[in-house]
Design a protein around this motif. Sequence first.
Motif, PDB file in Angstrom:
ATOM      1  N   VAL A  92      47.077  28.592  70.526  1.00  0.00           N
ATOM      2  CA  VAL A  92      46.629  29.795  71.230  1.00  0.00           C
ATOM      3  C   VAL A  92      46.203  30.854  70.217  1.00  0.00           C
ATOM      4  O   VAL A  92      45.163  31.524  70.394  1.00  0.00           O
ATOM      5  CB  VAL A  92      47.755  30.346  72.131  1.00  0.00           C
ATOM      6  N   LEU A 117      42.346  27.540  76.766  1.00  0.00           N
ATOM      7  CA  LEU A 117      43.587  28.318  76.885  1.00  0.00           C
ATOM      8  C   LEU A 117      44.270  28.068  78.225  1.00  0.00           C
ATOM      9  O   LEU A 117      45.511  28.005  78.306  1.00  0.00           O
ATOM     10  CB  LEU A 117      43.280  29.806  76.713  1.00  0.00           C
ATOM     11  N   GLU A 118      43.496  27.926  79.276  1.00  0.00           N
ATOM     12  CA  GLU A 118      44.082  27.613  80.590  1.00  0.00           C
ATOM     13  C   GLU A 118      44.757  26.245  80.568  1.00  0.00           C
ATOM     14  O   GLU A 118      45.813  26.052  81.187  1.00  0.00           O
ATOM     15  CB  GLU A 118      42.994  27.664  81.660  1.00  0.00           C
ATOM     16  N   ARG A 121      47.958  26.663  78.801  1.00  0.00           N
ATOM     17  CA  ARG A 121      48.935  27.318  79.686  1.00  0.00           C
ATOM     18  C   ARG A 121      49.625  26.293  80.580  1.00  0.00           C
ATOM     19  O   ARG A 121      50.840  26.352  80.799  1.00  0.00           O
ATOM     20  CB  ARG A 121      48.249  28.373  80.543  1.00  0.00           C
ATOM     21  N   SER A 122      48.859  25.335  81.105  1.00  0.00           N
ATOM     22  CA  SER A 122      49.438  24.288  81.963  1.00  0.00           C
ATOM     23  C   SER A 122      50.425  23.437  81.167  1.00  0.00           C
ATOM     24  O   SER A 122      51.503  23.083  81.666  1.00  0.00           O
ATOM     25  CB  SER A 122      48.326  23.409  82.539  1.00  0.00           C
ATOM     26  N   MET A 124      52.046  24.417  78.520  1.00  0.00           N
ATOM     27  CA  MET A 124      53.191  25.282  78.228  1.00  0.00           C
ATOM     28  C   MET A 124      54.129  25.349  79.430  1.00  0.00           C
ATOM     29  O   MET A 124      55.363  25.330  79.279  1.00  0.00           O
ATOM     30  CB  MET A 124      52.708  26.681  77.862  1.00  0.00           C
ATOM     31  N   LEU A 125      53.559  25.417  80.632  1.00  0.00           N
ATOM     32  CA  LEU A 125      54.383  25.458  81.846  1.00  0.00           C
ATOM     33  C   LEU A 125      55.174  24.170  81.998  1.00  0.00           C
ATOM     34  O   LEU A 125      56.364  24.191  82.337  1.00  0.00           O
ATOM     35  CB  LEU A 125      53.492  25.679  83.067  1.00  0.00           C
ATOM     36  N   GLY A 151      54.233  31.517  86.649  1.00  0.00           N
ATOM     37  CA  GLY A 151      54.963  31.969  85.473  1.00  0.00           C
ATOM     38  C   GLY A 151      56.246  32.710  85.777  1.00  0.00           C
ATOM     39  O   GLY A 151      56.959  33.142  84.859  1.00  0.00           O
ATOM     40  N   PHE A 189      53.099  33.078  79.602  1.00  0.00           N
ATOM     41  CA  PHE A 189      52.091  32.728  80.602  1.00  0.00           C
ATOM     42  C   PHE A 189      51.216  33.949  80.942  1.00  0.00           C
ATOM     43  O   PHE A 189      49.989  33.846  81.024  1.00  0.00           O
ATOM     44  CB  PHE A 189      52.770  32.181  81.865  1.00  0.00           C
ATOM     45  N   SER A 190      51.872  35.104  81.136  1.00  0.00           N
ATOM     46  CA  SER A 190      51.115  36.336  81.401  1.00  0.00           C
ATOM     47  C   SER A 190      50.253  36.700  80.196  1.00  0.00           C
ATOM     48  O   SER A 190      49.114  37.179  80.345  1.00  0.00           O
ATOM     49  CB  SER A 190      52.073  37.485  81.724  1.00  0.00           C
ATOM     50  N   ILE A 192      48.886  34.617  77.992  1.00  0.00           N
ATOM     51  CA  ILE A 192      47.703  33.760  77.960  1.00  0.00           C
ATOM     52  C   ILE A 192      46.717  34.167  79.050  1.00  0.00           C
ATOM     53  O   ILE A 192      45.495  34.180  78.832  1.00  0.00           O
ATOM     54  CB  ILE A 192      48.113  32.275  78.119  1.00  0.00           C
ATOM     55  N   ASP A 193      47.257  34.527  80.218  1.00  0.00           N
ATOM     56  CA  ASP A 193      46.364  34.984  81.301  1.00  0.00           C
ATOM     57  C   ASP A 193      45.575  36.220  80.871  1.00  0.00           C
ATOM     58  O   ASP A 193      44.373  36.348  81.186  1.00  0.00           O
ATOM     59  CB  ASP A 193      47.190  35.312  82.555  1.00  0.00           C
TER      60      ASP A 193
END
Length: 293
Positions: A92, A117-118, A121-122, A124-125, A151, A189-190, A192-193
Amino acid sequence: MISRVTTSAMATSAMRQLQTNLSELSRLQEQATSQRAFLALSDDPAAATTALRLHGEQHRNEQYARNIGDGLAWLTAADSAITAGTALLGRVRTLTLQGANDGAMDATAREAIAVELESIRSEMLSTANTTVVGRSVFAGTSDTAAFAADGTYNGIPGAEVVRRISDAGSIRVDTDGAAVFGTGADSVFSMIDRIVSDLRSGTNVGPRLGEIDQRRNAMLSAQGTVGARQAQIERVQEATVQDAVSLEARRAAVEDVDSVEVLVRLQAQELVYRSALAVTGRVLQPTLMEFLR
């Protein structure tokens, strides 16, 4: 006064002695077959009491070993997840650094970075929702996933999953997901968003690098705590293995027999019994007419 010894008395005495020899022979045969020093508590009450106490200690030690194995599984899973999370966060940062170069980035390039990046994020979740036997290692005592798709942290604050690993104490085996991945606006998560939103709106994402470094430091700090607990439980595991070996040696000394010694005694007792049979047969051999003669 001369006591009279009758043939009946001799026969009774001989049979009693034969029965005694036969009982001892049977006992030695049972020991040789079972490899146990005693088969009933009444055979040796003192040894039986010691054996029961040692069995109790062995069962307790085995339970600790199972708890340690389970605890190590939790801590290893958490450590691996945090390692994966920091690696993703490193990617990231690299992408954010690229996206911050406005002079070389057009809308298409920024969109490509946003899409990757999205995807991160997935991943990472998924990493944040790592489980062991169906339970999240980052959600405390909660049976739900640690993080929702948006998140939101679903763990129970302050709740700890603990395993007793010795008579002296217990150890926490879960990891606070809020400390690792953050919560609310401070969550990874926030963050990265926000970076994705900035890229698509044309806002320079350079200032986000500080947020990334801050979250990465928090992850590494949490990983250090997990590593310390891993080292502690591994030391206890070594001690538990040593205790298991010691307890088994002590139990064997009380319950088990020396096979060679028992076989020698068994052969000797067989010889004694056969000799007694032979002697008894010769003594009781004369007939009534021969005795009256």
